[in-house]
Write an enzyme that holds these catalytic residues in place. Structure first.
Site, PDB file in Angstrom:
ATOM      1  N   ASP A  77       5.215   9.692  21.190  1.00 45.88           N
ATOM      2  CA  ASP A  77       4.207  10.420  20.379  1.00 45.88           C
ATOM      3  C   ASP A  77       3.474  11.638  21.400  1.00 45.88           C
ATOM      4  O   ASP A  77       3.196  12.842  20.949  1.00 45.88           O
ATOM      5  CB  ASP A  77       2.942   9.815  19.721  1.00 45.88           C
ATOM      6  CG  ASP A  77       2.194   8.689  20.619  1.00 45.88           C
ATOM      7  OD1 ASP A  77       2.706   8.360  21.836  1.00 45.88           O
ATOM      8  OD2 ASP A  77       1.184   8.386  20.113  1.00 45.88           O
ATOM      9  N   SER A  83       4.825  12.992  23.954  1.00 44.26           N
ATOM     10  CA  SER A  83       5.848  14.233  24.197  1.00 44.26           C
ATOM     11  C   SER A  83       6.015  15.202  22.780  1.00 44.26           C
ATOM     12  O   SER A  83       6.085  16.284  23.197  1.00 44.26           O
ATOM     13  CB  SER A  83       7.241  13.570  24.318  1.00 44.26           C
ATOM     14  OG  SER A  83       7.243  12.319  25.204  1.00 44.26           O
ATOM     15  N   SER A 118      11.141   5.483  21.698  1.00 48.29           N
ATOM     16  CA  SER A 118      10.192   4.481  22.268  1.00 48.29           C
ATOM     17  C   SER A 118      10.607   3.159  22.010  1.00 48.29           C
ATOM     18  O   SER A 118      10.866   2.833  20.696  1.00 48.29           O
ATOM     19  CB  SER A 118       9.002   5.065  21.608  1.00 48.29           C
ATOM     20  OG  SER A 118       7.861   3.871  21.509  1.00 48.29           O
ATOM     21  N   ILE A 119      10.560   2.319  22.841  1.00 45.30           N
ATOM     22  CA  ILE A 119      10.872   0.857  22.673  1.00 45.30           C
ATOM     23  C   ILE A 119       9.523   0.043  21.726  1.00 45.30           C
ATOM     24  O   ILE A 119       9.909  -0.890  21.149  1.00 45.30           O
ATOM     25  CB  ILE A 119      10.973   0.084  23.906  1.00 45.30           C
ATOM     26  CG1 ILE A 119      10.049   0.092  24.658  1.00 45.30           C
ATOM     27  CG2 ILE A 119      12.274   0.719  24.580  1.00 45.30           C
ATOM     28  CD1 ILE A 119      10.158  -1.152  25.824  1.00 45.30           C
ATOM     29  N   ASP A 120       8.481   0.990  21.912  1.00 50.68           N
ATOM     30  CA  ASP A 120       7.453   0.121  21.275  1.00 50.68           C
ATOM     31  C   ASP A 120       7.465   0.060  19.773  1.00 50.68           C
ATOM     32  O   ASP A 120       6.661  -0.740  18.939  1.00 50.68           O
ATOM     33  CB  ASP A 120       6.196   0.710  21.588  1.00 50.68           C
ATOM     34  CG  ASP A 120       5.816   0.614  22.992  1.00 50.68           C
ATOM     35  OD1 ASP A 120       6.745  -0.028  23.622  1.00 50.68           O
ATOM     36  OD2 ASP A 120       5.095   1.778  23.616  1.00 50.68           O
ATOM     37  N   ARG A 131      13.177  -2.399  28.901  1.00 50.03           N
ATOM     38  CA  ARG A 131      13.749  -0.845  28.537  1.00 50.03           C
ATOM     39  C   ARG A 131      15.270  -0.966  29.179  1.00 50.03           C
ATOM     40  O   ARG A 131      15.704   0.379  28.800  1.00 50.03           O
ATOM     41  CB  ARG A 131      12.935   0.012  29.447  1.00 50.03           C
ATOM     42  CG  ARG A 131      11.652   0.274  29.300  1.00 50.03           C
ATOM     43  CD  ARG A 131      10.861   1.383  30.001  1.00 50.03           C
ATOM     44  NE  ARG A 131       9.525   1.498  29.627  1.00 50.03           N
ATOM     45  CZ  ARG A 131       9.070   2.108  28.497  1.00 50.03           C
ATOM     46  NH1 ARG A 131       9.851   2.743  27.488  1.00 50.03           N
ATOM     47  NH2 ARG A 131       7.804   2.075  28.356  1.00 50.03           N
ATOM     48  N   THR A 163      27.648 -12.160   4.894  1.00 53.66           N
ATOM     49  CA  THR A 163      28.848 -12.138   5.575  1.00 53.66           C
ATOM     50  C   THR A 163      29.003 -10.914   6.456  1.00 53.66           C
ATOM     51  O   THR A 163      28.223  -9.865   6.390  1.00 53.66           O
ATOM     52  CB  THR A 163      29.991 -11.905   4.101  1.00 53.66           C
ATOM     53  OG1 THR A 163      30.947 -11.410   4.809  1.00 53.66           O
ATOM     54  CG2 THR A 163      29.207 -10.767   3.491  1.00 53.66           C
ATOM     55  N   SER A 171      31.279  -8.889   6.647  1.00 54.65           N
ATOM     56  CA  SER A 171      32.074  -8.006   6.069  1.00 54.65           C
ATOM     57  C   SER A 171      30.997  -6.830   5.226  1.00 54.65           C
ATOM     58  O   SER A 171      31.308  -5.523   4.996  1.00 54.65           O
ATOM     59  CB  SER A 171      33.230  -8.335   4.978  1.00 54.65           C
ATOM     60  OG  SER A 171      33.929  -9.178   5.633  1.00 54.65           O
ATOM     61  N   MET A 230      36.029 -13.870  16.807  1.00 53.81           N
ATOM     62  CA  MET A 230      35.041 -13.923  17.436  1.00 53.81           C
ATOM     63  C   MET A 230      33.989 -12.946  16.780  1.00 53.81           C
ATOM     64  O   MET A 230      32.956 -13.070  16.962  1.00 53.81           O
ATOM     65  CB  MET A 230      35.218 -13.287  18.860  1.00 53.81           C
ATOM     66  CG  MET A 230      35.765 -11.864  18.749  1.00 53.81           C
ATOM     67  SD  MET A 230      36.332 -10.980  20.235  1.00 53.81           S
ATOM     68  CE  MET A 230      34.996 -10.235  20.674  1.00 53.81           C
TER      69      MET A 230
END
EC number: 2.7.1.11
Length: 780
Positions: free
Chosen positions: A119, A121, A164-166, A301, A528, A530, A662
């Site tokens: 915010d 920036s 932002s990771i927050d 991060r 699922t 898919s 897998m």
């Protein structure tokens, strides 16, 4: 959609220039966004510039602002952080710095700025925009720019992407980097769980998020933590007693570990910080438990971006370019974001304002207000957490009903999390809960047992299906099933599974005509890999499978980069549904993804080979092609591999890889854990209402279409839809819904792989307002 409009996207950027910068704290997925901005910008005919080191680079100019090429963003997608660098910048806060920045842009003819950051920036960008004409006239007066240059750059367009990771930015469901940060946290929580169980320990985990408790809250939902401290909702004054009581209750019920999650900004009702050390000392002093603190710090991060963040970053990058090039002097600076699975544009300053309002509400100790401003999705997470964290299910069984839970179809990661929350919410409501092993077959054979609170302990993080699951449909054993419904007095059925769970539901509806016993409410929760269940945009397990495919593709791309001139053909699962192949193609940067829903001919295959031949002439000497397992019965993976091998002779080698089962395994991702937990809770709340509605004279009789539903995520809300109403929306032969939302993302995949195609701009996001969105949306 007229041909002219199609054509417009390809020429929209001619004569324009876009600069892209990343600013503030870094976040995984920023590179995906930068890559998309560069490639889509070039696709539209615009020139695109990298600004290195954030706003500092904008102020310093010179070599910090460099023109980007198609190849310069290759291999960026899977890298964490930001490749073009980010710096906190003091100079840009001063008008003098902004003057230099304006000069650097005008000299290069750049009038479009794409800012990826938090915010702070984005606020900086808006200030810059509002001062633009003043800055230009100052530069003109000082003789630094000519009148012609000033006229050419008369206005500046700004679009923000929130990285932002927050996840602390209001108006956006998910900010770029949040999902990846959750991946890091959950990997650590899973690892700590195993050691804590060995030693019967209590762990206090501190996660990042400044003033926002999102990471802490979702983590505690995803790992079934005993307690969470978040800044938006401080605990009651007697929290110390309450916490110690809860920890000792968990222990007496046979759990060998306690997990407490603390957000770094956690406070009490008086605004005094609650630190992880405080909590540790409290537990040691009062309970004498062996307690350890782990502060996660910058690990959150780091690492590669999750599939979700790569797709989010890529989609936002495309939308940002469109918003910039369609901008006029009158359009406000906007942020592009995602709401549900839809791209939206929101006025930048409205979002910044609400984000500031949250902090202010918290400073003024108006915590309810702060929670509301965070939005519906945050509130929902909090409600579900509070429900599941209560440890004392009611003892009295009077007025209680019997609900059965089962898994149907193939295993999918997150099924167990859904079973756990269904079982526990049912117990909290005072019901008796039965679990059915091996799907409808187990229901017929009577493989049914009662489940208590600790039966599902620790299930959130476990992959596969612990109840056992089968694809068998109920129709041929209606008699035995009816007998068991009566014998065990089952009054409601929660079916967690894939396409068979849905068709099984349809069969149960049909069977009601013959068997009164089948007249009980049931709900299907789509699970699922898919993602092919009608009535839902997402299904539990698909996100985990997507990440598995992504990780494998990353490794394969790396090996191909080492050997040069190599093309890999990878087969993914999904039955006839091309969701996994398409989304993994977007997330891994594939050159093509062959799917059933978009028929292809030998000419298309030829065009793809030719495209790869051209690609080998550039600096990017590798190719990645995905093929959905049932996309075409004749153009098999072997056929495509042989064709590529023959046509690529002397230019590139081909290799093939069938990923196989897998994709159904592995520990569920944070998204699948959280989604499953909320779906289970939502389904059970619906179920108790339905049972009460259908209770007559001491028995249950439910015979209306709305007593047999699929619970699905649609655009922005979780909705219950009668299975019978979904019939018309289903292609039963190919086991897929007739309309699938993700098909509109296919053009992005092709543009990012450098195909000259028409970008359908009809599905564009229009500018919305944040306040209206708040009230009307039902967050997940």
């Amino acid at each position: 959609m007229t041909h002219e409009e199609h054509h417009a996207a390809k020429t929209l950027g001619i004569g324009k220039a876009i600069a892209v910068l990343t600013s503030g704290g870094d976040a995984q997925g920023m590179n995906a966004a930068v890559r998309a901005v560069v490639r889509v910008g070039i696709f539209t005919g615009a020139r695109v510039f990298f600004v290195h080191e954030g706003y500092q680079g904008l102020v310093d100019g010179g070599d910090h602002i460099r023109e980007a090429t198609w190849e310069s963003v290759s291999m960026m997608l899977q890298l964490g952080g930001t490749v073009i660098g980010s710096a906190r910048c003091k100079d840009f806060r001063e008008r003098e710095g902004r003057l230099r920045a304006a000069y650097n842009l005008v000299k290069r003819g750049i009038t479009n700025l794409c800012v990826i950051g938090g915010d702070g920036s984005l606020t900086g960008a808006d200030t810059f925009r509002s001062e633009w004409s003043d800055l230009l006239s100052d530069l003109q007066k000082a003789g630094k720019i000519t009148d012609e240059e000033a006229t050419k750059s008369s206005y500046l367009n700004i679009v923000g992407l929130v990285g932002s990771i927050d996840n602390d930015f209001c108006g956006t469901d998910m900010t770029i980097g949040t999902d990846s940060a959750l991946h890091r946290i959950i990997e650590i929580v899973d690892a700590i769980t195993t050691t804590a169980q060995s030693h019967q320990r209590t762990f206090v985990l501190e996660v990042m998020g400044r003033h926002c408790g999102y990471l802490a809250l979702v983590t505690s939902l995803s790992c079934g933590a005993d307690w969470v401290f978040i800044p938006e909702c401080p605990p009651d004054d007697d929290w110390e007693e309450h916490l110690c009581r809860r920890l000792s209750e968990t222990r007496t019920r046979g759990s060998r570990l306690n997990i407490i999650i603390v957000a770094e900004g956690a406070i009490d009702k008086n605004g005094k910080p609650i630190t992880s050390e405080d909590i540790k000392n409290l537990v040691v002093k009062r309970l004498g438990y062996d307690t350890r603190v782990t502060v996660l710090g910058h690990v959150q991060r780091g690492g590669t971006p999750s599939a979700f963040d790569r797709i989010l970053g890529s989609r936002m990058g495309v939308e940002a370019v469109m918003a910039l090039l369609e901008g006029t002097p009158d359009t406000p600076a906007c942020v592009v974001s995602l709401s549900g699975n839809q791209a939206v544009r929101l006025p930048l300053m409205e979002c910044v304002q609400v984000t500031k309002d949250v902090t202010k509400a918290m400073d003024d100790k108006k915590f309810d207000e702060a929670m509301k401003l965070r939005g519906r999705s945050f509130m929902n997470n909090w409600e579900v957490y509070k429900l599941l964290a209560h440890v004392r299910p009611p003892v009295s069984k009077s007025g209680s009903h019997t609900v059965a839970v089962m898994n149907v179809g193939a295993p999918a990661a997150g099924m167990n999390a859904a079973v756990r929350s269904t079982v526990r919410i049912a117990l909290i409501q005072g019901n008796r809960v039965l679990v059915v092993h091996d799907g409808f077959e187990g229901l017929a054979k009577g493989q049914i047992e009662e489940a208590g609170w600790s039966y599902v302990g620790g299930w959130t993080g476990q992959g596969g299906s612990k109840l056992g699951t089968k694809r068998t449909l109920p129709k041929k054993s209606f008699e035995q099933i009816s007998a068991n419904i009566t014998k065990f007095n089952i009054q409601g059925l929660v079916i967690i599974g894939g396409f068979e769970a849905y068709t099984g539901g349809l069969e149960l509806m049909e069977g009601r005509k013959q068997f009164d016993e089948l007249c009980i409410p049931f709900v299907v929760i789509p699970a699922t890999v898919s993602n092919n269940v009608p009535g839902s945009d997402f299904s539990i397990g698909a996100d985990t499978a997507l990440n598995t495919i992504c990780t494998t593709c990353d490794r394969i791309k790396q090996s191909a980069a080492g050997t040069k001139r190599r093309v890999f053909i990878i087969e993914t699962m999904g039955g006839y549904c091309g969701y996994l192949a398409t989304m993994a193609g977007l997330a891994a940067g594939a050159d093509a993804a062959y799917i059933f829903e978009e028929p292809f001919t030998i000419r298309d295959l030829q065009a793809n080979v030719e495209h790869l031949v051209q690609k080998m002439k550039t600096t990017v000497k590798r190719g990645l092609v995905l093929r959905n397992e049932k996309c075409n019965e004749n153009y098999t993976t072997d056929f495509i591999f042989n064709l590529y091998s023959e046509e690529g002779k002397g230019i590139f080698d081909s290799r093939k890889n069938v990923l196989g089962h897998m994709q159904q395994g592995g520990s569920p991702t944070p998204f699948d854990r959280n989604f499953a937990t909320k779906m289970g809770a939502k389904a059970m709340n619906w179920m108790s209402g339905k049972i009460k509605e259908s209770y007559r004279n001491g028995r249950i009789f439910a015979n209306t279409p709305d007593s047999g539903c699929v619970l699905g995520m649609r655009k922005r809300a979780l909705v219950f839809q009668p299975v019978t109403e979904l019939k018309d929306q289903t292609d039963f032969e190919h086991r897929i819904p007739k309309e699938q939302w993700w098909l509109k993302l296919r053009p992005i995949l092709k543009i990012l792989a450098k195909y000259e195609i028409d970008l359908d701009t009809s599905d564009h996001a229009h500018l919305e307002h944040i306040s209206r969105k708040r009230s009307g949306e039902a967050g997940v």
